[in-house]
Design an enzyme around this catalytic site. Sequence first.
Site, short mmCIF file in Angstrom:
data_model
loop_
_atom_site.label_atom_id
_atom_site.label_comp_id
_atom_site.label_asym_id
_atom_site.label_seq_id
_atom_site.Cartn_x
_atom_site.Cartn_y
_atom_site.Cartn_z
NE ARG B 87 -4.04 -1.85 -0.12
CZ ARG B 87 -3.83 -3.12 -0.52
NH1 ARG B 87 -2.57 -3.63 -0.90
NH2 ARG B 87 -4.80 -4.19 -0.29
CD GLU B 90 -2.50 0.97 -4.43
OE1 GLU B 90 -2.76 -0.13 -4.54
OE2 GLU B 90 -3.86 1.74 -4.01
CB SER B 113 16.93 14.29 4.79
OG SER B 113 18.01 13.28 5.08
#
Lengths: 146, 146, 146, 146, 146, 146, 146, 146, 146, 146
Positions: B87, B90, B113
């Site tokens: 997920r 995604e 960073s």
Amino acid sequence: MTVSATTEKLLAAKKSKGLSFADLETTIGRDEVWIAALFYQQASASEDEATKLLTALELSLDLVPALTAFPIKGLGPIVPTDPLIYRFYEIMQVYGMPMKEIIHEKFGDGIMSAIDFTLDIDKIEDPKGDRVQVTMNGKFLAYKKW
Amino acid sequence: MTVSATTEKLLAAKKSKGLSFADLETTIGRDEVWIAALFYQQASASEDEATKLLTALELSLDLVPALTAFPIKGLGPIVPTDPLIYRFYEIMQVYGMPMKEIIHEKFGDGIMSAIDFTLDIDKIEDPKGDRVQVTMNGKFLAYKKW
Amino acid sequence: MTVSATTEKLLAAKKSKGLSFADLETTIGRDEVWIAALFYQQASASEDEATKLLTALELSLDLVPALTAFPIKGLGPIVPTDPLIYRFYEIMQVYGMPMKEIIHEKFGDGIMSAIDFTLDIDKIEDPKGDRVQVTMNGKFLAYKKW
Amino acid sequence: MTVSATTEKLLAAKKSKGLSFADLETTIGRDEVWIAALFYQQASASEDEATKLLTALELSLDLVPALTAFPIKGLGPIVPTDPLIYRFYEIMQVYGMPMKEIIHEKFGDGIMSAIDFTLDIDKIEDPKGDRVQVTMNGKFLAYKKW
Amino acid sequence: MTVSATTEKLLAAKKSKGLSFADLETTIGRDEVWIAALFYQQASASEDEATKLLTALELSLDLVPALTAFPIKGLGPIVPTDPLIYRFYEIMQVYGMPMKEIIHEKFGDGIMSAIDFTLDIDKIEDPKGDRVQVTMNGKFLAYKKW
Amino acid sequence: MTVSATTEKLLAAKKSKGLSFADLETTIGRDEVWIAALFYQQASASEDEATKLLTALELSLDLVPALTAFPIKGLGPIVPTDPLIYRFYEIMQVYGMPMKEIIHEKFGDGIMSAIDFTLDIDKIEDPKGDRVQVTMNGKFLAYKKW
Amino acid sequence: MTVSATTEKLLAAKKSKGLSFADLETTIGRDEVWIAALFYQQASASEDEATKLLTALELSLDLVPALTAFPIKGLGPIVPTDPLIYRFYEIMQVYGMPMKEIIHEKFGDGIMSAIDFTLDIDKIEDPKGDRVQVTMNGKFLAYKKW
Amino acid sequence: MTVSATTEKLLAAKKSKGLSFADLETTIGRDEVWIAALFYQQASASEDEATKLLTALELSLDLVPALTAFPIKGLGPIVPTDPLIYRFYEIMQVYGMPMKEIIHEKFGDGIMSAIDFTLDIDKIEDPKGDRVQVTMNGKFLAYKKW
Amino acid sequence: MTVSATTEKLLAAKKSKGLSFADLETTIGRDEVWIAALFYQQASASEDEATKLLTALELSLDLVPALTAFPIKGLGPIVPTDPLIYRFYEIMQVYGMPMKEIIHEKFGDGIMSAIDFTLDIDKIEDPKGDRVQVTMNGKFLAYKKW
Amino acid sequence: MTVSATTEKLLAAKKSKGLSFADLETTIGRDEVWIAALFYQQASASEDEATKLLTALELSLDLVPALTAFPIKGLGPIVPTDPLIYRFYEIMQVYGMPMKEIIHEKFGDGIMSAIDFTLDIDKIEDPKGDRVQVTMNGKFLAYKKW
């Protein structure tokens, strides 16, 4: 990565009018990140939202269907080369399994939804160097048994 | 994905002693996510932190060098199959370019960073279903010109 | 594809006792497909379910933790070579976009959950050749706007 | 993913005429999923079916050959990025081997055909949230020995 | 490519007894190619076939379950490096689309089954150099419409 | 998969004239599969063959050089998505090593040539369903020692 | 890249006896490159050649079957990382298409055989730095038409 | 593989004038393989060489900059599908490690240069079938220690 | 990434003796980076260098052959996950083409040798944060024409 | 690798005016490597820098937005085929882990920044052959603990 003609028109209009995504947030009543996702055709607007956005950008309403369609989502290559985007992949390489441990410990077997989900980006001022804060918030979905 | 023998020992000891990562947070004085990263050998402890952790888990101090070494980081395959971890990939596919737009708009050319960086996970209780909140906080690094 | 030692023990015990997954369905009170997923460590049992299963298979209860853990899910390679499994990938290659059209038309922008989800397999007898019927049932999740 | 000019014309005509795939089901006498597959040039129509479809959409019959040709099938990349389509790949990662076990147990050595095959999508209303139901039905093909 | 312990035992026994696959064809009543597929655990034998084969090879009947199981099929890497096997991939690269044209012209929209399928290999003696003849024979399966 | 403009012209002319590859076999004196390979620019014709083919299709002789050139061969992606073509890859996954065993047993160390090679496709009528028969015939080439 | 136990034994014995491949060339009557290919199980020896080699290396004749078997050929990853081997891949990237042009111009449509093929490596002394000379010699194979 | 417009112009002019690369060798004073590499923009000509070549081909001198530029080298995909080019990759798969052994034995630790390098192709007439001879000659470069 | 047993022994001995690579630089008379490359079996030592190193580390001289062998070089995966190593890949993604422009402008057509090459790493103290300085120095090699 | 229209215009203008990157260094007040990165749209100029560059090249100021935008960085394929660029990847394959060891030994757990980073290229004249010297200088970033 190729960007669609619609995305290019939206970005160019925003630039030429000197608007920020935060300005559009006020006009449309949606978060700046969601609006940027709409620019990249990763989200689907209502007729009303599309009209407000195109009006604010002084673009033709012919673009309404492109903004209200159900897009084929996903923008990038499997391993992105842009350093800003890559860092988020690196975070998952380094902290992905630790996050899985913590989430399971707190919630049980399931996942954080990427659909019932919001994402905010804030600038945290800091004398040692400003910081980017990304807040993801997704509904926990427990695995169904049957 | 294969997990190292060190990781397995740490996880097993934690389980048998019935400790949560939140419990270890108190003992060691570091965040639960960072401790989970240390379990997966993605972070490098000081001698003192390693000793406290191993003592709390009643494990041999022979593991100190494994915890204070500089690990080869990165745990997963290029495209992860585990649904919880996927997920987050995604999210980057869908929201990666929008986030890039917002961060550049707010900060200019540079990156967040992933090294001078923290990550927290909270459980937000909600009657419509509890929510997972992930907060990432990284220093903005501007591209140097020369 | 390598199968874990736990999976091998469960499959061997089931075979030697001459039990079908349908038999186990009765014993444990869960669907045969879910039980097969548990065999392959793709699902997480309660203490009670794990105990019932191991008792039915006459296996040591030492395996309870392996069955109640939160597994790293995902079994296969990116492109599977086994013909039975490949056919489902081919179905997605051929019918994936058509399904996306139909689901969006019926439900709007969102997805079918693979978590709040059940899957059943039935044998439909047919004089021209028996048929495999696979029924997937997942909650529709609408994309949240924010 | 690039969609062919033919597909774009069909989708645009359907949209401008305000027709649903269910409407076309009545006109053409084929299931809505099969018609959507024809839109994406993943199925091959008869002359009659093609004519009916183009007439219903008020498109030129010059498109008949494109709809009756034998298409090079397969629409997507190896790992799809669209969340709706990806979920079906994830289902195979998690439940693929369990399904293989159940199908072999019920039918023996062989596969479910993806050619002598139908696929239906239904909306199951549910007060806790509507559900997507996908029903796949394919002939069992036993491995021939020789 | 790693070969299973079962395959290695079968090949070693066959070699030490000086039997050819053609010899085993007589003993078992199956084609030599199918028997070689069984050696590589790509086919599933009946109890009777497994017993005959193991007896002919003077191997323990403990191997019966391995030969009657439903194997996870598929032996090789995505692009094979062995020159003999690669040539068949090259044939598909060069003649794949032409074959598709001819098969569709002769049969319509559908495929040649790889399940209801046989494969024979013959040595055709030729003074200019012997020739390998491979004959594949699979049932034509027409795409179902629904 | 993109097909060249030359291939498209040849296929369109053949279709509009209602010719089958078997018809062209008679005209040109080459096998239908080889002619289909020439259509897809995977084979190299003589001046005479190219002229005969273009005349039969009533196409300009300007295409002669395209048909007599030495093509860059290979049409498809590494893992093809078209079901008809994929089946041949699956056959190699399942039967590749068994075929290697049989060919080495019958011929020794070497390969079947994919250059000094022919391929025929026949329709075998069968009341239980017609069958596709593919016959490959290639010279055996023994590995040279030096 | 993993090297087989057989390869390791051969290399170790050669080293401990202080033999060069050129020395073995004299003993066995085959070229040093072919012998090195046999060491890496990329070529298949006769019983006599295997016996001579093992005797020269003072190794057990138990290794004869490993040297006379028909190996699964191909040693390396798709893109090799070793600089010496990579240079040959780079040569093909840079000079591959030019070589194709020259070979077709001189021979017509066909290929250089990699089976009826020899490869020699010579050291050419040169005051500006010694040079490696690699000579490949393969039979030209013309594409068959049928 | 796409070939640049410059390459196409050079090849077309050479064909229409009926020149071989061997003819151009005489005109330009460079080897035919190097000239073919220049055609494919894999080598960088001097002004004088470019002018001679374009004059011989009766092409505009506007192409001089394209021929004297420093090209981005490398023509092909990771695994080439053209059979003639693939054979050279196969040779490296089979003989790569053996060549590494021989080169290290003769020269020590280092590589054959692919930059200070020449490549020649000769036709060796042979009553049993003509042979292609490829001679590569590169400076040996020893690894520097520091 | 798996590290060889030899590398592990060398690293462990160095750690237990409390030696830095800079200390070994003095003992062996080679640069610390080259010595680290030897630890990872990416460089080939002389007998004398190997003996000095093993003596300094109080390890058995049985490791001399492992250190004087000609290693198969290349340590990592195609896209490394370790953040420190990845940064160098990112530098090439971002600055690779610019570097190519500058090097060609200064030197003409050719490359920087990675064989006749040295690499040094220095710590540059800086009140705003210390800096890593990497200096690569390789012989320019001009492309040979022939 | 495709280069953008902006990059092509900049390179062509620089060539036609006979300017080197070193000349532009003087005009713009930035290092030649950074300017080359700007040419390839891998860096982001200020309005002033963009104006100076375009004026020096006598190009339209319409290109200012393209040079001041925040580019999607990363130019090349995962494994580059150009020999000059590949050598830097090879250096990382061979010396990547040794560099990691040295950097950790000198600085602790962290990385060299690729953002707060400079890169210089110098020509070192040498009678045995000129040398390319590449100097990378990046801030050390220590992993934050939290």
